[in-house]
Design an enzyme around this catalytic site. Sequence first.
Site, mmCIF file in Angstrom:
data_model
loop_
_atom_site.group_PDB
_atom_site.id
_atom_site.type_symbol
_atom_site.label_atom_id
_atom_site.label_comp_id
_atom_site.label_asym_id
_atom_site.label_seq_id
_atom_site.Cartn_x
_atom_site.Cartn_y
_atom_site.Cartn_z
ATOM 1 N N THR A 125 0.824 -1.206 0.000
ATOM 2 C CA THR A 125 0.000 0.000 0.000
ATOM 3 C C THR A 125 0.862 1.261 0.000
ATOM 4 O O THR A 125 1.987 1.253 0.507
ATOM 5 C CB THR A 125 -0.904 0.001 1.256
ATOM 6 O OG1 THR A 125 -1.487 1.296 1.415
ATOM 7 C CG2 THR A 125 -0.127 -0.308 2.531
ATOM 8 N N ASP A 126 0.295 2.346 -0.529
ATOM 9 C CA ASP A 126 1.012 3.633 -0.491
ATOM 10 C C ASP A 126 1.134 4.159 0.947
ATOM 11 O O ASP A 126 1.918 5.069 1.208
ATOM 12 C CB ASP A 126 0.317 4.672 -1.391
ATOM 13 C CG ASP A 126 -1.119 4.981 -0.995
ATOM 14 O OD1 ASP A 126 -1.647 4.361 -0.055
ATOM 15 O OD2 ASP A 126 -1.728 5.869 -1.643
ATOM 16 N N GLU A 127 0.345 3.575 1.883
ATOM 17 C CA GLU A 127 0.400 4.075 3.268
ATOM 18 C C GLU A 127 1.758 3.824 3.920
ATOM 19 O O GLU A 127 2.068 4.413 4.949
ATOM 20 C CB GLU A 127 -0.726 3.463 4.111
ATOM 21 C CG GLU A 127 -2.086 3.891 3.619
ATOM 22 C CD GLU A 127 -3.192 3.750 4.648
ATOM 23 O OE1 GLU A 127 -2.910 3.556 5.840
ATOM 24 O OE2 GLU A 127 -4.356 3.845 4.236
ATOM 25 N N TYR A 153 -1.644 -0.277 11.208
ATOM 26 C CA TYR A 153 -1.857 -0.969 9.922
ATOM 27 C C TYR A 153 -0.686 -0.746 8.978
ATOM 28 O O TYR A 153 -0.075 -1.693 8.467
ATOM 29 C CB TYR A 153 -3.169 -0.489 9.273
ATOM 30 C CG TYR A 153 -3.243 -0.796 7.786
ATOM 31 C CD1 TYR A 153 -3.405 -2.109 7.336
ATOM 32 C CD2 TYR A 153 -3.120 0.217 6.826
ATOM 33 C CE1 TYR A 153 -3.446 -2.402 5.979
ATOM 34 C CE2 TYR A 153 -3.158 -0.068 5.481
ATOM 35 C CZ TYR A 153 -3.321 -1.379 5.053
ATOM 36 O OH TYR A 153 -3.354 -1.663 3.706
ATOM 37 N N LYS A 157 2.206 -3.302 7.428
ATOM 38 C CA LYS A 157 2.404 -3.510 5.977
ATOM 39 C C LYS A 157 3.845 -3.187 5.583
ATOM 40 O O LYS A 157 4.449 -3.892 4.770
ATOM 41 C CB LYS A 157 1.427 -2.639 5.170
ATOM 42 C CG LYS A 157 -0.034 -3.026 5.255
ATOM 43 C CD LYS A 157 -0.357 -4.385 4.673
ATOM 44 C CE LYS A 157 -0.267 -4.439 3.183
ATOM 45 N NZ LYS A 157 -0.698 -5.774 2.660
HETATM 46 P P1 NAD Z 1 -10.159 -6.742 2.727
HETATM 47 O O1 NAD Z 1 -10.138 -6.465 4.174
HETATM 48 O O2 NAD Z 1 -11.382 -6.416 1.932
HETATM 49 O O3 NAD Z 1 -9.872 -8.295 2.476
HETATM 50 C C1 NAD Z 1 -8.889 -8.999 3.177
HETATM 51 C C2 NAD Z 1 -9.141 -10.503 2.964
HETATM 52 O O4 NAD Z 1 -8.092 -11.215 3.633
HETATM 53 C C3 NAD Z 1 -10.458 -10.986 3.577
HETATM 54 O O5 NAD Z 1 -11.113 -11.838 2.669
HETATM 55 C C4 NAD Z 1 -10.021 -11.749 4.826
HETATM 56 O O6 NAD Z 1 -10.897 -12.796 5.182
HETATM 57 C C5 NAD Z 1 -8.666 -12.272 4.387
HETATM 58 N N1 NAD Z 1 -7.776 -12.547 5.532
HETATM 59 C C6 NAD Z 1 -7.543 -11.746 6.615
HETATM 60 N N2 NAD Z 1 -6.681 -12.349 7.454
HETATM 61 C C7 NAD Z 1 -6.341 -13.543 6.883
HETATM 62 C C8 NAD Z 1 -5.467 -14.588 7.260
HETATM 63 N N3 NAD Z 1 -4.787 -14.558 8.409
HETATM 64 N N4 NAD Z 1 -5.346 -15.668 6.439
HETATM 65 C C9 NAD Z 1 -6.052 -15.732 5.273
HETATM 66 N N5 NAD Z 1 -6.901 -14.755 4.878
HETATM 67 C C10 NAD Z 1 -7.041 -13.677 5.663
HETATM 68 O O7 NAD Z 1 -8.877 -6.029 2.125
HETATM 69 P P2 NAD Z 1 -8.674 -5.300 0.716
HETATM 70 O O8 NAD Z 1 -9.102 -3.902 0.822
HETATM 71 O O9 NAD Z 1 -9.212 -6.175 -0.351
HETATM 72 O O10 NAD Z 1 -7.074 -5.305 0.672
HETATM 73 C C11 NAD Z 1 -6.374 -6.420 0.132
HETATM 74 C C12 NAD Z 1 -4.883 -6.150 0.184
HETATM 75 O O11 NAD Z 1 -4.584 -4.978 -0.560
HETATM 76 C C13 NAD Z 1 -4.349 -5.881 1.597
HETATM 77 O O12 NAD Z 1 -3.095 -6.496 1.706
HETATM 78 C C14 NAD Z 1 -4.237 -4.369 1.674
HETATM 79 O O13 NAD Z 1 -3.208 -3.992 2.557
HETATM 80 C C15 NAD Z 1 -3.888 -4.031 0.239
HETATM 81 N N6 NAD Z 1 -4.306 -2.710 -0.246
HETATM 82 C C16 NAD Z 1 -5.590 -2.285 -0.099
HETATM 83 C C17 NAD Z 1 -5.982 -1.052 -0.643
HETATM 84 C C18 NAD Z 1 -7.399 -0.553 -0.539
HETATM 85 O O14 NAD Z 1 -7.678 0.585 -0.915
HETATM 86 N N7 NAD Z 1 -8.355 -1.343 -0.053
HETATM 87 C C19 NAD Z 1 -5.038 -0.256 -1.325
HETATM 88 C C20 NAD Z 1 -3.724 -0.732 -1.439
HETATM 89 C C21 NAD Z 1 -3.379 -1.956 -0.908
HETATM 90 O O1 DAU Z 2 -4.114 4.095 0.535
HETATM 91 C C1 DAU Z 2 -4.364 2.729 0.541
HETATM 92 C C2 DAU Z 2 -5.176 2.353 1.763
HETATM 93 O O2 DAU Z 2 -6.491 2.846 1.548
HETATM 94 C C3 DAU Z 2 -5.196 0.846 2.016
HETATM 95 O O3 DAU Z 2 -3.894 0.428 2.312
HETATM 96 C C4 DAU Z 2 -6.146 0.501 3.169
HETATM 97 O O4 DAU Z 2 -6.239 -0.893 3.314
HETATM 98 C C5 DAU Z 2 -7.517 1.060 2.842
HETATM 99 O O5 DAU Z 2 -8.405 0.812 3.911
HETATM 100 C C6 DAU Z 2 -7.432 2.561 2.563
HETATM 101 O O6 DAU Z 2 -7.076 3.279 3.778
HETATM 102 P P1 DAU Z 2 -7.768 4.683 4.177
HETATM 103 O O7 DAU Z 2 -7.635 4.854 5.632
HETATM 104 O O8 DAU Z 2 -7.305 5.772 3.286
HETATM 105 O O9 DAU Z 2 -9.296 4.348 3.739
HETATM 106 P P2 DAU Z 2 -10.710 4.619 4.471
HETATM 107 O O10 DAU Z 2 -11.767 4.249 3.489
HETATM 108 O O11 DAU Z 2 -10.762 4.019 5.825
HETATM 109 O O12 DAU Z 2 -10.698 6.193 4.633
HETATM 110 C C7 DAU Z 2 -10.531 7.061 3.520
HETATM 111 C C8 DAU Z 2 -10.506 8.480 4.053
HETATM 112 O O13 DAU Z 2 -11.817 8.816 4.541
HETATM 113 C C9 DAU Z 2 -9.562 8.687 5.231
HETATM 114 O O14 DAU Z 2 -8.985 9.989 5.133
HETATM 115 C C10 DAU Z 2 -10.468 8.611 6.459
HETATM 116 C C11 DAU Z 2 -11.783 9.165 5.942
HETATM 117 N N1 DAU Z 2 -13.011 8.601 6.548
HETATM 118 C C12 DAU Z 2 -13.140 7.251 6.607
HETATM 119 C C13 DAU Z 2 -14.268 6.672 7.155
HETATM 120 C C14 DAU Z 2 -14.411 5.167 7.234
HETATM 121 C C15 DAU Z 2 -14.009 9.429 7.010
HETATM 122 O O15 DAU Z 2 -13.886 10.681 6.918
HETATM 123 N N2 DAU Z 2 -15.135 8.879 7.549
HETATM 124 C C16 DAU Z 2 -15.306 7.517 7.659
HETATM 125 O O16 DAU Z 2 -16.352 7.086 8.205
#
Ligand code: NAD
Ligand code: DAU
Length: 344
Positions: A125-127, A153, A157
């Site tokens: 992730t970019d985080e 988190y 990562k």
């Molecule tokens: P998500 O939370 O929707 O899905 C995570 C999945 O992993 C779930 O199906 C969960 O059951 C499974 N899981 C959790 N713990 C596990 C374990 N111990 N063993 C096997 N399976 C397990 O997450 P997402 O948003 O789809 O993110 C997927 C990946 O991409 C993550 O690694 C996250 O860090 C990365 N990522 C997410 C975003 C985003 O915007 N959502 C952006 C960049 C990177």
């Molecule tokens: O940048 C990549 C990341 O993006 C991934 O690595 C993470 O897994 C993914 O969850 C996401 O993280 P963020 O914290 O950016 O996403 P989230 O949807 O939780 O929040 C997006 C922005 O909105 C953040 O600035 C917090 C804000 N927010 C979020 C929620 C849930 C609110 O203002 N209100 C809310 O209720």
Amino acid sequence: MKILVTGGAGFIGGNFVHYMVNKYPEDMIVNLDKLTYAGNLETCKPVEDKPNYKFIKGDIADREFIMDLFEKEKFDVVVNFAAESHVDRSIEDPEIFVKTNVMGTTTLLDACVKYGIQRYHQVSTDEVYGDLPLDRPDLFFTENTPLHTSSPYSSAKASADLFVLAYHRTYGLPVTISRCSNNYGPYHFPEKLIPLIISRALNDETIPVYGTGENVRDWLHVYDHCVAIDLIVRKGRVGEVYNVGGHNERTNLEVVKTVLHALNKPESLITFVTDRKGHDMRYAIDPTKLETELGWKPKYTFDTGIPMTIQWYLDNKEWWENIISGEYQNYFEKMYVEKGRAKE
Ligand code: NAD
Ligand code: DAU
């Protein structure tokens, strides 16, 4: 090829499994998922009867189970999506983030070394880069930006990324890492901002905006992320990190207003609530390396991807209504009401 996809019952992993099963009928896609609160077998429904797809329930941090699985299945490639992914949950309870995101990753890496896997890809992730200031729009994250994390988190990562690179240097494991910006699209769990706005607005409920709503995120449609990962796995250089993002920077308030307008809902639903602890200000990805080396280009902009996503949530109400009617109610109560975050 036999490809292990972990976390394929979650948001991005689920979309990736759909993409791979349909694009490569000659490959076998094995989806390993623990089915935590974020994993949902309904997400796998579109591919569950395909001959080149198999689901296995299990934990990536369970060493004995993982070693047995690798012994039996003889995977060629591993793509690791499995993670605890929600920043707010990591602030409440960091430990499971260390267990899954760090120890789960090292368990997979050990299995990959032992069984001579051809490619291990880590979905990061970019985080891991921390955040950028709002008054420097000229700054972007590149692959050389130092790791500088803010939340439990992102720290977990970043730690996993360092182990992945160490396994390449120390044991010669053929690894790649992608670091993507915020994704949105189908099957996104409604604790995250965009599906939270859509699902709550459709029910005429308040939309909680943390702090002032000025924080900036760089949004990418999940389909563009899937294409990028596939390219990196097949053509990316071993030992390299690739940033993934499409220059769709928006403040959270802009995102909320865009979705409310598209749904014809009033801005009066917006409720400013207590800010997230350690809240990152701005994320912005420079994807030049991925574009120039591998020819990746995103297909969707925020303006085309958001209406598509809203339409998906309108057409698939059952998928998200099942989620928000269950355990999710307790989560919302605990995180937003009991803790005095929401004003309702
Ligand atoms: P998500 O939370 O929707 O899905 C995570 C999945 O992993 C779930 O199906 C969960 O059951 C499974 N899981 C959790 N713990 C596990 C374990 N111990 N063993 C096997 N399976 C397990 O997450 P997402 O948003 O789809 O993110 C997927 C990946 O991409 C993550 O690694 C996250 O860090 C990365 N990522 C997410 C975003 C985003 O915007 N959502 C952006 C960049 C990177
Ligand atoms: O940048 C990549 C990341 O993006 C991934 O690595 C993470 O897994 C993914 O969850 C996401 O993280 P963020 O914290 O950016 O996403 P989230 O949807 O939780 O929040 C997006 C922005 O909105 C953040 O600035 C917090 C804000 N927010 C979020 C929620 C849930 C609110 O203002 N209100 C809310 O209720």
